[in-house]
Design an enzyme around this catalytic site. Sequence first.
Site, mmCIF file in Angstrom:
data_model
loop_
_atom_site.group_PDB
_atom_site.id
_atom_site.type_symbol
_atom_site.label_atom_id
_atom_site.label_comp_id
_atom_site.label_asym_id
_atom_site.label_seq_id
_atom_site.Cartn_x
_atom_site.Cartn_y
_atom_site.Cartn_z
ATOM 1 N N GLY A 11 27.477 10.319 6.762
ATOM 2 C CA GLY A 11 27.833 11.404 7.367
ATOM 3 C C GLY A 11 28.116 12.355 6.790
ATOM 4 O O GLY A 11 29.106 13.353 7.016
ATOM 5 N N GLY A 15 23.957 14.217 6.731
ATOM 6 C CA GLY A 15 23.931 13.864 8.328
ATOM 7 C C GLY A 15 24.991 14.855 9.018
ATOM 8 O O GLY A 15 24.290 14.550 10.348
ATOM 9 N N ASP A 34 28.832 5.963 8.510
ATOM 10 C CA ASP A 34 29.776 6.252 7.922
ATOM 11 C C ASP A 34 30.355 5.502 7.541
ATOM 12 O O ASP A 34 30.861 4.647 8.411
ATOM 13 C CB ASP A 34 30.438 7.675 7.417
ATOM 14 C CG ASP A 34 29.605 8.288 6.215
ATOM 15 O OD1 ASP A 34 29.509 8.903 5.722
ATOM 16 O OD2 ASP A 34 31.110 8.007 5.418
ATOM 17 N N ASN A 121 19.202 10.531 -2.975
ATOM 18 C CA ASN A 121 18.663 10.331 -5.234
ATOM 19 C C ASN A 121 19.097 9.402 -5.539
ATOM 20 O O ASN A 121 20.674 8.485 -4.880
ATOM 21 C CB ASN A 121 19.235 11.706 -5.234
ATOM 22 C CG ASN A 121 18.486 13.023 -4.942
ATOM 23 O OD1 ASN A 121 16.968 12.535 -4.631
ATOM 24 N ND2 ASN A 121 18.729 14.485 -4.796
ATOM 25 N N HIS A 176 10.123 12.950 -6.848
ATOM 26 C CA HIS A 176 10.912 14.177 -6.719
ATOM 27 C C HIS A 176 12.215 14.351 -7.681
ATOM 28 O O HIS A 176 13.325 13.968 -7.392
ATOM 29 C CB HIS A 176 12.225 13.699 -5.852
ATOM 30 C CG HIS A 176 12.675 14.950 -5.361
ATOM 31 N ND1 HIS A 176 12.774 16.133 -4.523
ATOM 32 C CD2 HIS A 176 14.360 15.054 -4.593
ATOM 33 C CE1 HIS A 176 13.707 16.996 -3.727
ATOM 34 N NE2 HIS A 176 14.783 15.858 -4.413
HETATM 35 O O1 TXD Z 1 15.420 16.476 -0.649
HETATM 36 C C1 TXD Z 1 15.493 15.583 -0.478
HETATM 37 N N1 TXD Z 1 15.502 13.746 -0.990
HETATM 38 C C2 TXD Z 1 17.588 15.651 -1.708
HETATM 39 C C3 TXD Z 1 18.460 14.621 -1.573
HETATM 40 C C4 TXD Z 1 17.586 17.548 -1.710
HETATM 41 C C5 TXD Z 1 19.410 17.559 -1.358
HETATM 42 C C6 TXD Z 1 20.170 16.594 -1.870
HETATM 43 N N2 TXD Z 1 20.192 15.203 -1.859
HETATM 44 C C7 TXD Z 1 20.355 13.463 -1.641
HETATM 45 O O2 TXD Z 1 21.388 13.234 -0.796
HETATM 46 C C8 TXD Z 1 21.991 13.730 -2.396
HETATM 47 O O3 TXD Z 1 21.599 13.654 -4.086
HETATM 48 C C9 TXD Z 1 22.338 12.696 -2.059
HETATM 49 O O4 TXD Z 1 22.716 11.382 -2.246
HETATM 50 C C10 TXD Z 1 21.716 12.277 -0.349
HETATM 51 C C11 TXD Z 1 23.296 13.049 -0.125
HETATM 52 O O5 TXD Z 1 23.691 14.420 0.506
HETATM 53 P P1 TXD Z 1 24.721 14.909 1.075
HETATM 54 O O6 TXD Z 1 24.984 16.050 0.916
HETATM 55 O O7 TXD Z 1 24.837 15.034 2.489
HETATM 56 O O8 TXD Z 1 26.219 14.061 0.906
HETATM 57 P P2 TXD Z 1 27.743 13.893 1.188
HETATM 58 O O9 TXD Z 1 27.792 15.317 1.564
HETATM 59 O O10 TXD Z 1 28.240 13.409 0.077
HETATM 60 O O11 TXD Z 1 27.476 12.433 1.984
HETATM 61 C C12 TXD Z 1 26.681 11.141 1.657
HETATM 62 C C13 TXD Z 1 27.815 10.628 2.603
HETATM 63 C C14 TXD Z 1 29.207 10.331 2.637
HETATM 64 O O12 TXD Z 1 29.965 11.030 3.583
HETATM 65 C C15 TXD Z 1 29.731 8.945 2.254
HETATM 66 O O13 TXD Z 1 30.805 8.651 2.947
HETATM 67 C C16 TXD Z 1 28.517 8.194 2.754
HETATM 68 O O14 TXD Z 1 26.937 8.554 2.700
HETATM 69 N N3 TXD Z 1 28.573 6.981 2.386
HETATM 70 C C17 TXD Z 1 27.633 5.975 2.529
HETATM 71 N N4 TXD Z 1 27.853 6.226 3.941
HETATM 72 C C18 TXD Z 1 27.472 4.866 4.845
HETATM 73 N N5 TXD Z 1 27.562 3.673 3.579
HETATM 74 C C19 TXD Z 1 27.931 3.593 2.065
HETATM 75 N N6 TXD Z 1 27.988 2.654 1.849
HETATM 76 C C20 TXD Z 1 28.125 5.167 1.965
HETATM 77 N N7 TXD Z 1 28.580 5.335 0.642
HETATM 78 C C21 TXD Z 1 28.955 6.831 0.898
#
Ligand code: TXD
Length: 321
Positions: A11, A15, A34, A121, A176
């Site tokens: 989230g 998200g 989340d 990623n 990617h």
């Molecule tokens: O094109 C693509 N594939 C991408 C990928 C383009 C841009 C960014 N990309 C990747 O997406 C980036 O490198 C990250 O690995 C993900 C998510 O990016 P976002 O910007 O949404 O990252 P955030 O804001 O840090 O959100 C990640 C959330 C955060 O709220 C955490 O609390 C949660 O993931 N989180 C979890 N959720 C569920 N279960 C677990 N275990 C968990 N751990 C962390």
Amino acid sequence: MSRKKIALIGGGQIGGVLAQLIALRELADVVLFDIVEDLPQGKTLDIAEASRIDGFAVAVNGTNDYKDIADSDVVIVTAGLPRKPGMSRDDLLTTNAKIMKSVAEGVKEFAPNSIVIIISNPLDAMVTLFQKVSGFPHNRVIGQAGVLDSSRFSSFIAWELDVAVKDINAMVLGGHGDTMVPLVRYANVNGVPVMELLERKYNDAAKAKEVMDAMVARTKAAGGEVVKLLKTGSAFYSPASAAIQMAEAILGDQKRVLASCVYLDGEYNVKGYYVGVPTVLGANGCERILEVSLNEEEQAAFDHSVNAVTTLVADMEGLGF
Ligand code: TXD
């Protein structure tokens, strides 16, 4: 007829945008999961409270409990941390692989029939791991990268040629990362090759190639360009839009031809790895892989990109995943 349901695992930045886009399009009911307490509940309450204004009727709820993702048709995974200063690539791989393993276990238990789109990623490794842990058939576990990378490439072409971006068809294949392969030869404006239009614009083949090379280079570095400007975090509007296009194709059984990260079983001379290629997306997830012929130079670039993916997956396996 009951509405479709999409579960969003993670989230954070992407998200949240995903939840809002799904609501605005009334694509499905949304459950935002989340591990951070109250965060998904807060974001979805905020989105849902705009329903009177935006006029949508789907349900948008937040949760910290995997039970609430039951009966989801599509699951989109963004869980995972972005790289922080001082973190090595291996550190990120270990951290996100641990997260992805727990996500795959949760989705396997509570949404066993869903079609899963992975965004986290390092993308190619995370898709591989999710499939391995969940045991889902390969057609139901797909990575999002190519739709976004292709959209970025198309945008640069449209801006350069001063034409509508929706008339651009351009695809990016491979992993990617820095080795991704924008397919220049197939890029066209309503069927007219982009290179031909560039050569006419500049009346100079060498200059046209130079301009295209710069657009290819910008496409490969586009994620980093946004990261550098934002200072904290990475792109989140466009990755969300990209995943929505894939989810729409699946829920609507649209048979859209989209570049997706899918499992190759001999196609493009690759066996046993997830790599970005043109796919047909419909009700069964990845329904087909389209094989386009690559010339020597394109094949070499693709092979180089596949090598980067196999190295990444080997690194992950070396870490015990
Ligand atoms: O094109 C693509 N594939 C991408 C990928 C383009 C841009 C960014 N990309 C990747 O997406 C980036 O490198 C990250 O690995 C993900 C998510 O990016 P976002 O910007 O949404 O990252 P955030 O804001 O840090 O959100 C990640 C959330 C955060 O709220 C955490 O609390 C949660 O993931 N989180 C979890 N959720 C569920 N279960 C677990 N275990 C968990 N751990 C962390």
